[in-house]
Design a protein around this motif. Sequence first.
Motif, short mmCIF file in Angstrom:
data_model
loop_
_atom_site.label_atom_id
_atom_site.label_comp_id
_atom_site.label_asym_id
_atom_site.label_seq_id
_atom_site.Cartn_x
_atom_site.Cartn_y
_atom_site.Cartn_z
N ARG A 179 -19.39 -0.03 5.04
CA ARG A 179 -17.93 0.01 4.94
C ARG A 179 -17.46 -0.28 3.53
O ARG A 179 -16.54 0.37 3.01
CB ARG A 179 -17.34 -0.99 5.93
CG ARG A 179 -15.84 -0.89 6.11
CD ARG A 179 -15.12 -1.98 5.36
NE ARG A 179 -15.52 -3.29 5.84
CZ ARG A 179 -15.25 -4.43 5.20
NH1 ARG A 179 -14.58 -4.40 4.06
NH2 ARG A 179 -15.65 -5.59 5.70
N VAL A 180 -18.10 -1.25 2.88
CA VAL A 180 -17.72 -1.60 1.50
C VAL A 180 -18.00 -0.42 0.57
O VAL A 180 -17.17 -0.05 -0.29
CB VAL A 180 -18.47 -2.86 1.05
CG1 VAL A 180 -18.24 -3.12 -0.44
CG2 VAL A 180 -18.01 -4.06 1.86
N HIS A 181 -19.17 0.21 0.74
CA HIS A 181 -19.51 1.35 -0.11
C HIS A 181 -18.55 2.52 0.14
O HIS A 181 -18.09 3.17 -0.82
CB HIS A 181 -20.95 1.79 0.21
CG HIS A 181 -21.34 3.09 -0.44
ND1 HIS A 181 -21.49 3.22 -1.79
CD2 HIS A 181 -21.59 4.32 0.12
CE1 HIS A 181 -21.83 4.48 -2.07
NE2 HIS A 181 -21.88 5.17 -0.92
N PHE A 182 -18.19 2.78 1.40
CA PHE A 182 -17.27 3.86 1.74
C PHE A 182 -15.90 3.60 1.11
O PHE A 182 -15.30 4.49 0.49
CB PHE A 182 -17.15 3.94 3.26
CG PHE A 182 -16.35 5.11 3.76
CD1 PHE A 182 -16.97 6.29 4.12
CD2 PHE A 182 -14.97 5.02 3.88
CE1 PHE A 182 -16.23 7.37 4.57
CE2 PHE A 182 -14.22 6.09 4.34
CZ PHE A 182 -14.86 7.27 4.68
N THR A 183 -15.41 2.38 1.23
CA THR A 183 -14.08 2.04 0.71
C THR A 183 -14.04 2.12 -0.81
O THR A 183 -13.08 2.66 -1.40
CB THR A 183 -13.68 0.64 1.18
OG1 THR A 183 -13.76 0.58 2.61
CG2 THR A 183 -12.27 0.31 0.75
N ASN A 184 -15.09 1.62 -1.46
CA ASN A 184 -15.11 1.65 -2.93
C ASN A 184 -15.18 3.08 -3.46
O ASN A 184 -14.49 3.44 -4.42
CB ASN A 184 -16.30 0.85 -3.45
CG ASN A 184 -16.16 -0.64 -3.17
OD1 ASN A 184 -15.05 -1.16 -2.99
ND2 ASN A 184 -17.28 -1.35 -3.12
N THR A 185 -16.00 3.90 -2.82
CA THR A 185 -16.10 5.30 -3.26
C THR A 185 -14.78 6.03 -3.08
O THR A 185 -14.33 6.79 -3.96
CB THR A 185 -17.22 6.01 -2.48
OG1 THR A 185 -18.44 5.29 -2.62
CG2 THR A 185 -17.41 7.43 -2.99
N LEU A 186 -14.13 5.81 -1.93
CA LEU A 186 -12.84 6.46 -1.66
C LEU A 186 -11.78 5.99 -2.65
O LEU A 186 -10.96 6.79 -3.14
CB LEU A 186 -12.41 6.14 -0.23
CG LEU A 186 -11.19 6.87 0.32
CD1 LEU A 186 -11.45 8.37 0.35
CD2 LEU A 186 -10.87 6.37 1.72
N ARG A 187 -11.82 4.71 -2.98
CA ARG A 187 -10.83 4.18 -3.94
C ARG A 187 -11.05 4.79 -5.33
O ARG A 187 -10.08 5.10 -6.04
CB ARG A 187 -10.94 2.66 -3.99
CG ARG A 187 -9.85 2.01 -4.83
CD ARG A 187 -10.00 0.51 -4.90
NE ARG A 187 -9.95 -0.10 -3.58
CZ ARG A 187 -10.98 -0.67 -2.97
NH1 ARG A 187 -12.17 -0.73 -3.58
NH2 ARG A 187 -10.86 -1.20 -1.77
N GLU A 188 -12.30 4.97 -5.70
CA GLU A 188 -12.59 5.57 -7.01
C GLU A 188 -12.09 7.02 -7.07
O GLU A 188 -11.52 7.44 -8.08
CB GLU A 188 -14.09 5.52 -7.28
CG GLU A 188 -14.62 4.10 -7.47
CD GLU A 188 -16.13 4.07 -7.60
OE1 GLU A 188 -16.74 5.17 -7.51
OE2 GLU A 188 -16.71 2.98 -7.76
N ILE A 189 -12.31 7.77 -6.01
CA ILE A 189 -11.85 9.17 -5.99
C ILE A 189 -10.32 9.22 -6.08
O ILE A 189 -9.74 10.01 -6.83
CB ILE A 189 -12.35 9.89 -4.73
CG1 ILE A 189 -13.89 9.95 -4.74
CG2 ILE A 189 -11.76 11.28 -4.62
CD1 ILE A 189 -14.47 10.52 -3.46
N ALA A 190 -9.65 8.37 -5.30
CA ALA A 190 -8.18 8.37 -5.29
C ALA A 190 -7.63 7.95 -6.65
O ALA A 190 -6.62 8.50 -7.12
CB ALA A 190 -7.68 7.43 -4.20
#
Length: 852
Positions: free
Chosen positions: A268-279
């Motif tokens: 979950r942490v990896h998913f959230t961090n990656t999504l935040r970087e893309i956004a």
Amino acid sequence: MYEDAWFNSFTSKPKQTAEKSKHRRRESLLKQPTEANQADVEAVEAIAESIENPGRPKSPPPATVARRAKSYSDFYDVVRAHIKKERRLQLEKEKLHKRSQGKLRNDLQFGEWYNGLSEELQDASHEDYQLYHDQLRLSEQHLDSLLDETTSTLDLLSSLSNSFKAVEVQTTAFRAQCEGLLADQRRITQLADDIGDNLQYYTYLEPITRRLNAPSASNFVRSKEYSEMLANLDSCLEYMQEHPGQREASTYKSRYRLLLTRALTLIRVHFTNTLREIAADVAKRIADRQLNETTMSALLYAKFRVGAAELKETGLEIQKRAVHSAGAEPGAEAEYQSLMNELYQSYSTTRGRLILPIIAKKMAEIAMAPSTSKDVVAFARSSIGFMRGICFDEYDLWKEWFATDGGLYDFLEAMCEPMYDYLRPRTIHENQLLKLCELCTLIHTRYMEEDDDDDEPIDLNRLDFPHLIHTALEDAQTRLVFLALNVLRDDIEYYKPKAEDLDYPARNRQSSVTAAKPNGPVLSGRRDRKTSNGPLTPLPKDPTIVEEDGLETRFNFEPALQDCYPTLRKAIWLLSRIYRLVNSTVFDDLAHQIVHQTTLSLHTASTQISSKASPTDAHLFLMKHLLLLKQQIVAFDIEFVTPEVSFDFSNVTSTFWELRERGGLFNPTNLMRLVGGGLMPRVVENMLDAKVELDGRLRTVINDFTNAFANRMTVAIAAPTISKQGPQFNGIAALKSLREQVEKDVPFLRKKLDEYLDDPRTKETLVGAVQDQILQCYDEFYVKEKVRKGVNGGGKAASTKGKGRDDEVWDADMFAEWAVGVFKVGRVGSREEEGEDEDEGSVSDVSRSGST
């Protein structure tokens, strides 16, 4: 025992007689003689004289040590060697005898020689027997040796058999012992393997703990070994769940559960961090420079599709474990569903920050546009069309990030909020019912799915956009029902008629000038060919909606409902507007109220017309409008569509005629059956309650109308008149008065029917009903008159044939025949048929029972 061939070789063969020559010797030396083949025991012939060999011993010859026979062939060789030796001795003996013959010189020598010769002869005569005896002895010895050897051999074989049995017993015991050892070996090996298999579920704890607690654990999430580690954790938890009796199972289960939670949290942490970087990257590019719609779309969607596949596979690890465990309570949330919801929430929040400003800006532009700023339908068409494109794009992108639709519709509903912020106030403040109807029709026909194709399978991989737009439809329907209730209250329930609305005799005369009239009544319930192509009551064409003062609208019919009472026109218009635009349950209740209030308003108007004009006009007014209302309810069938309203009046023209032909018009049971559903067209199921009420009121007004005219014509023979006059009552005068009244009122009846009704069959049915009522009253009068004449003892019996006389009371049949000629029900005018003429039997006379 043995053949004597070997014995005869020592002696000369005697001459045998012819009988002896027939004897056959046996081939086998070991075979015993039988009775049929006896041994040769005859005496041998005398042996030739031989010279006694003084040197020959008288004892049997020395035994020859021969090789022990081991078989029959060895024994045969021994015997032959012995015979050869005996022959050789015999030859030597003969030679000695010949030499001794030349030495006899005196009697003493001769005597000695003779004595010796006698002894030799005696010995020679017993020699064969002795030789045979010796052979037998040798054979016996040989056989005894064979028996001894056989016995020893059997003893040896017996000892060997015993030895073999002992060896077999020992071997069997050894084999059983070896098998037991092998079974122990296999059991111990299996036990060792089982222990190893069980221990491996305990050995994963330490290495997995070290991996997840390492500083670089977040980078480990991207590797393929991470999925294998999660699978091992699942296997360990499943094993601990299945073997709760093991000593450390509960402890290891709790620790493995903590490790699994830790591993999924890292995902979950990896998913959230990656999504935040893309956004953040997309937002930075948007803020740096102005972008057109094409570039903006590519940036908002193409950028998010780059790493979507990898993150989707990572998120599946949580999705696979976000399931209900065995024995979970109904409605309880899955153990790891909260982690999955966090993924949905993180994605929705991130996309919302990027998309919602664009949607809000677009909604503001649509709201300020000249074509959509004041028209709710145009605004809804533009805004919903824009949101439909956005929702489908977001749906496609969602499918690239997630495998299920868990939080999809919550996210899309949040995307639609800016549209509802503009659309809902416009819908609530809309006061034009037609605009709301058009809005509901727009949403129904363009965005809602049809329910006709029930056999086609539902595509689960398609966006359910009607679910997202259903809120807008509910808002429009709620406002539509509210306005419909206002129309029902203001224009139907509390409607105050004008003077021209109640001037229906004059209105009927005015409308009859322009209406097409038939040539006359039809025969046998059929219309003239010139008018048989359609009902005489003109069918309304597609209604044209005309705006009046921006609020009120009306149907421009020609001329079906144009001259009807306003509440009836408004009720039909209102039903046609809301039909299939609101929920069926809501429509049931609303339609019942509309029909009920319309019926009450028609009754109120009928009462006012009765006081201003006449009860006949009131009855015909109410009858005409109730028939029209009933027919319009039938018009709302399943194929009804609001923009294409059509009305069919053909069933109205046949209803009363069918009642007239079947008879029993005034029987309440038959009338309820016929009017309620036997002959009238089937009413849509939503209108069952209103239909029953309408049928009851229609039945009542028909009975009131026919009873009023029948009582008016039969007042001369009515029971009150007879009772009032008493003995002075004159039946002949009453009959004459009745005939005059009938002849006077029948044209008036037809004239009134022509003013209100256009269908000949309906009018003929009503005239026939009045005729039936009059015949029934006259039948009762004639019976009473006949009884009265019988009591007085006077009076003539009326003739039943020919024309009735004026000085007598007619019987019922004669009066019925006269009434048929006066009323002319079904016999006025002519009718043409293609290629054939109607016979006289097709014209039905009216009987006293009311049937045609």
